[in-house]
Design an enzyme around this catalytic site. Structure first.
Site, PDB file in Angstrom:
ATOM      1  N   CYS A 141       0.832  -1.213   0.000  1.00 50.55           N
ATOM      2  CA  CYS A 141       0.000   0.000   0.000  1.00 50.55           C
ATOM      3  C   CYS A 141       0.864   1.260   0.000  1.00 50.55           C
ATOM      4  O   CYS A 141       0.605   2.207  -0.747  1.00 50.55           O
ATOM      5  CB  CYS A 141      -0.930  -0.011   1.207  1.00 50.55           C
ATOM      6  N   HIS A 221      -2.351   5.634   6.231  1.00 52.95           N
ATOM      7  CA  HIS A 221      -0.987   6.104   6.473  1.00 52.95           C
ATOM      8  C   HIS A 221      -0.926   7.554   5.962  1.00 52.95           C
ATOM      9  O   HIS A 221      -1.664   7.919   5.054  1.00 52.95           O
ATOM     10  CB  HIS A 221       0.044   5.335   5.653  1.00 52.95           C
TER      11      HIS A 221
HETATM   12  P1  NAD Z   1      -4.910 -10.846   6.364  1.00 57.68           P
HETATM   13  O1  NAD Z   1      -4.232 -11.518   7.483  1.00 57.68           O
HETATM   14  O2  NAD Z   1      -5.967  -9.836   6.652  1.00 57.68           O
HETATM   15  O3  NAD Z   1      -5.557 -11.932   5.387  1.00 57.68           O
HETATM   16  C1  NAD Z   1      -4.897 -13.076   4.990  1.00 57.68           C
HETATM   17  C2  NAD Z   1      -5.860 -14.238   5.030  1.00 57.68           C
HETATM   18  O4  NAD Z   1      -5.234 -15.400   4.533  1.00 57.68           O
HETATM   19  C3  NAD Z   1      -6.322 -14.549   6.462  1.00 57.68           C
HETATM   20  O5  NAD Z   1      -7.730 -14.668   6.445  1.00 57.68           O
HETATM   21  C4  NAD Z   1      -5.626 -15.889   6.782  1.00 57.68           C
HETATM   22  O6  NAD Z   1      -6.398 -16.698   7.629  1.00 57.68           O
HETATM   23  C5  NAD Z   1      -5.534 -16.500   5.401  1.00 57.68           C
HETATM   24  N1  NAD Z   1      -4.478 -17.513   5.246  1.00 57.68           N
HETATM   25  C6  NAD Z   1      -3.377 -17.713   5.996  1.00 57.68           C
HETATM   26  N2  NAD Z   1      -2.662 -18.750   5.498  1.00 57.68           N
HETATM   27  C7  NAD Z   1      -3.324 -19.203   4.423  1.00 57.68           C
HETATM   28  C8  NAD Z   1      -3.123 -20.257   3.491  1.00 57.68           C
HETATM   29  N3  NAD Z   1      -2.029 -21.041   3.564  1.00 57.68           N
HETATM   30  N4  NAD Z   1      -4.017 -20.449   2.504  1.00 57.68           N
HETATM   31  C9  NAD Z   1      -5.116 -19.662   2.400  1.00 57.68           C
HETATM   32  N5  NAD Z   1      -5.378 -18.651   3.249  1.00 57.68           N
HETATM   33  C10 NAD Z   1      -4.490 -18.426   4.246  1.00 57.68           C
HETATM   34  O7  NAD Z   1      -3.766 -10.214   5.474  1.00 57.68           O
HETATM   35  P2  NAD Z   1      -3.910  -9.005   4.466  1.00 57.68           P
HETATM   36  O8  NAD Z   1      -3.749  -7.734   5.220  1.00 57.68           O
HETATM   37  O9  NAD Z   1      -5.106  -9.193   3.609  1.00 57.68           O
HETATM   38  O10 NAD Z   1      -2.571  -9.168   3.622  1.00 57.68           O
HETATM   39  C11 NAD Z   1      -2.486 -10.034   2.500  1.00 57.68           C
HETATM   40  C12 NAD Z   1      -1.349  -9.584   1.624  1.00 57.68           C
HETATM   41  O11 NAD Z   1      -1.620  -8.250   1.169  1.00 57.68           O
HETATM   42  C13 NAD Z   1       0.016  -9.510   2.336  1.00 57.68           C
HETATM   43  O12 NAD Z   1       1.020  -9.789   1.390  1.00 57.68           O
HETATM   44  C14 NAD Z   1       0.098  -8.059   2.749  1.00 57.68           C
HETATM   45  O13 NAD Z   1       1.410  -7.600   2.954  1.00 57.68           O
HETATM   46  C15 NAD Z   1      -0.553  -7.383   1.550  1.00 57.68           C
HETATM   47  N6  NAD Z   1      -1.106  -6.041   1.813  1.00 57.68           N
HETATM   48  C16 NAD Z   1      -1.776  -5.770   2.960  1.00 57.68           C
HETATM   49  C17 NAD Z   1      -2.274  -4.505   3.165  1.00 57.68           C
HETATM   50  C18 NAD Z   1      -2.987  -4.130   4.431  1.00 57.68           C
HETATM   51  O14 NAD Z   1      -2.945  -2.968   4.813  1.00 57.68           O
HETATM   52  N7  NAD Z   1      -3.655  -5.018   5.108  1.00 57.68           N
HETATM   53  C19 NAD Z   1      -2.108  -3.512   2.206  1.00 57.68           C
HETATM   54  C20 NAD Z   1      -1.467  -3.843   1.002  1.00 57.68           C
HETATM   55  C21 NAD Z   1      -0.950  -5.121   0.819  1.00 57.68           C
END
Ligand code: NAD
Length: 337
Positions: A141, A221
C-alpha cells in the site's frame, strides 16, 4: 467468456479483491480459499461466492461448522484461469510451488519479496512491463501510494531525488493481535527504511530515501514527501500534474478535510464499500515549492489502494486489455474519482 479467478486468502485484501473482481464485466471469482470456517467464509457464501478449504486436513473443520465448501485449493486451481494470492506475507512465496504445478499465472501481494514475481506492479507506472507476465507482484500500500504520485511528478518535471517520511497505521481495524499500541515507534530504527528500495522495484531510476514510524491508528498512512525537480515548476503546475494523474485525488482543508478522520467520514458519506478510498489523497494546501523542491502531504488507505492494481494486474498478465483501457474499466467499475 469471463476469466475465472481463484482468490487464495480471504482477509483484509482478499475480501476486497474478490468483490472488485465480481464488479468487472470480464472476470468472475470462481472461488475463494479459506483456512477457517469463520464469519468471513460465511459472508462469502451469503454473497454467492464458493468457498474452498486451503488443505484436505482443513475440510473437517468446515464440515463440523456446517459451512458449505466446494472442495480444496487443488480442486479450485483445476478450473481457474488465474490466481490472486492474498495470503499473509511470506505464505504466497511458499504457495508458488503449488501454482507452478497448476501452470496458472499468479498475482502476488506486497508482503512477498520482489523475487516472487517477474514484475513488481503499479498499473499507471509500468503496466506494459507486466503484459503477459506469469507472476506479478502488486506492491504494498505504501509503495503504491509513493509510486503513483512520484511517477506523476517524474513524468511532468523529472525527479532528481525524493525523500519521504511515512507515518503508518499500527494495525488494520480487525487486527487485535498487532494493536492497540500506545507509542510512536520508529519502524524500522535502522535507516533508511525498506520503502525506498521497494519503490525502485517499480520506478527503477528514481532516487528515493524513506523513513517510517508506526502510530496508534487503524485507518490510513500519512506520507510527508519532498522531491527535487529537474525542470522548473510552480505550485500550480504541480497541482495540475497531480490533478491529471489517475487514482490520485486532491482534497482540501478548506472543504473541511483536515485529517484522516475526515477522510474516513468522507468515504463513508460517498457510500464507498467498507469506507474504502482507492485514491491517494493529497492535501492541495500542502503542495509547496521551495526553490527547485516540491513538498506535499498525502494519505493512503492501506486496505484499499492496491485493490484496483490487482484487477489491472490480471488484465496485464492475461493480455485482456491495454493499459489505458484496463485502468479506465477498473476505475469505472469501482467508481474511482
Ligand atoms: P490478512 O491476514 O488480513 O488476510 C490473509 C488471510 O489469509 C487470512 O484470512 C488468513 O487466515 C488466510 N491464510 C493464511 N494462510 C493461508 C493459506 N495457507 N491459505 C489460504 N489462506 C491463508 O492479510 P492481508 O492484510 O489481507 O494481507 C495479505 C497480503 O496483502 C500480504 O502480502 C500483505 O502484505 C498485503 N497487503 C496488505 C495490506 C494491508 O494494509 N492489510 C495492504 C497492502 C498489501
Amino acid at each position: 467468456m469471463a476469466v475465472k479467478v481463484c482468490v487464495n486468502g480471504f482477509g483484509t485484501i482478499g475480501r476486497r479483491v474478490a468483490d472488485a473482481v465480481n464488479l468487472q464485466s470480464d472476470m468472475n471469482v470462481l472461488g475463494v480459499v479459506k483456512t477457517k470456517p469463520d464469519y468471513k467464509a460465511q459472508i462469502a457464501l451469503k454473497k454467492g461466492i464458493k468457498v474452498y478449504a486451503a488443505t484436505p486436513e482443513g475440510v473437517k473443520d468446515f464440515e463440523n461448522a456446517k459451512v458449505d465448501i466446494s472442495g480444496t485449493l487443488t480442486d479450485l486451481l483445476k478450473d481457474a484461469d488465474i490466481v490472486i494470492d492474498t495470503t499473509p506475507g511470506g505464505v504466497g512465496h511458499k504457495n508458488k510451488e503449488i501454482y507452478k504445478k497448476s501452470g496458472l499465472n499468479t498475482i502476488f501481494e506486497g508482503g512477498e519479496k520482489a523475487t516472487v514475481a517477474d514484475v513488481s506492479f503499479v498499473a499507471q507506472c509500468n503496466f506494459e512491463e507486466a503484459v503477459g507476465a506469469k507472476y506479478i507482484r502488486c506492491v504494498s500500500c505504501n509503495t503504491t501510494g509513493l509510486c503513483r504520485t512520484l511517477n506523476a511528478l517524474d513524468r511532468a518535471f523529472g525527479v532528481k531525488r525524493a525523500r519521504a517520511t511515512l507515518i503508518r497505521r499500527a494495525a488494520d481495524p480487525d487486527d487485535v493481535k498487532r494493536g492497540p499500541i500506545d507509542a510512536i515507534v520508529p519502524d524500522p530504527t535502522s535507516l533508511p527504511s525498506h520503502h525506498g528500495p521497494d519503490v525502485n522495484t517499480v520506478l527503477k531510476d528514481l532516487p528515493i530515501t524513506t523513513v517510517a514510524f508506526k502510530v496508534p491508528t487503524t485507518y490510513m498512512h500519512i506520507h510527508a514527501i519532498s522531491a527535487t525537480l529537474k525542470k522548473p515548476a510552480t505550485q500550480e503546475d504541480v497541482v495540475a500534474a497531480f490533478d491529471e494523474a489517475t487514482r490520485v485525488m486532491l482534497v482540501s482543508k478548506a472543504d473541511g478535510i483536515a485529517s484522516t478522520a475526515h477522510l474516513f467520514d468522507y468515504a463513508r458519506d460517498l457510500n464507498r464499500p467498507r469506507a474504502d478510498l482507492y485514491e491517494i489523497c493529497i492535501w492541495r494546501e500542502s503542495v509547496a515549492m521551495v526553490d527547485d523542491e516540491v513538498y506535499y502531504i498525502q494519505a493512503v488507505h492501506q486496505e484499499a489502494d492496491v485493490i484496483p492494481e490487482n484487477i489491472d494486474a490480471v488484465r496485464a498478465s492475461l493480455k485482456l486489455m491495454e493499459a489505458e483501457e484496463s485502468i479506465k474499466a477498473t476505475n469505472t467499475a469501482l467508481d474511482i474519482m
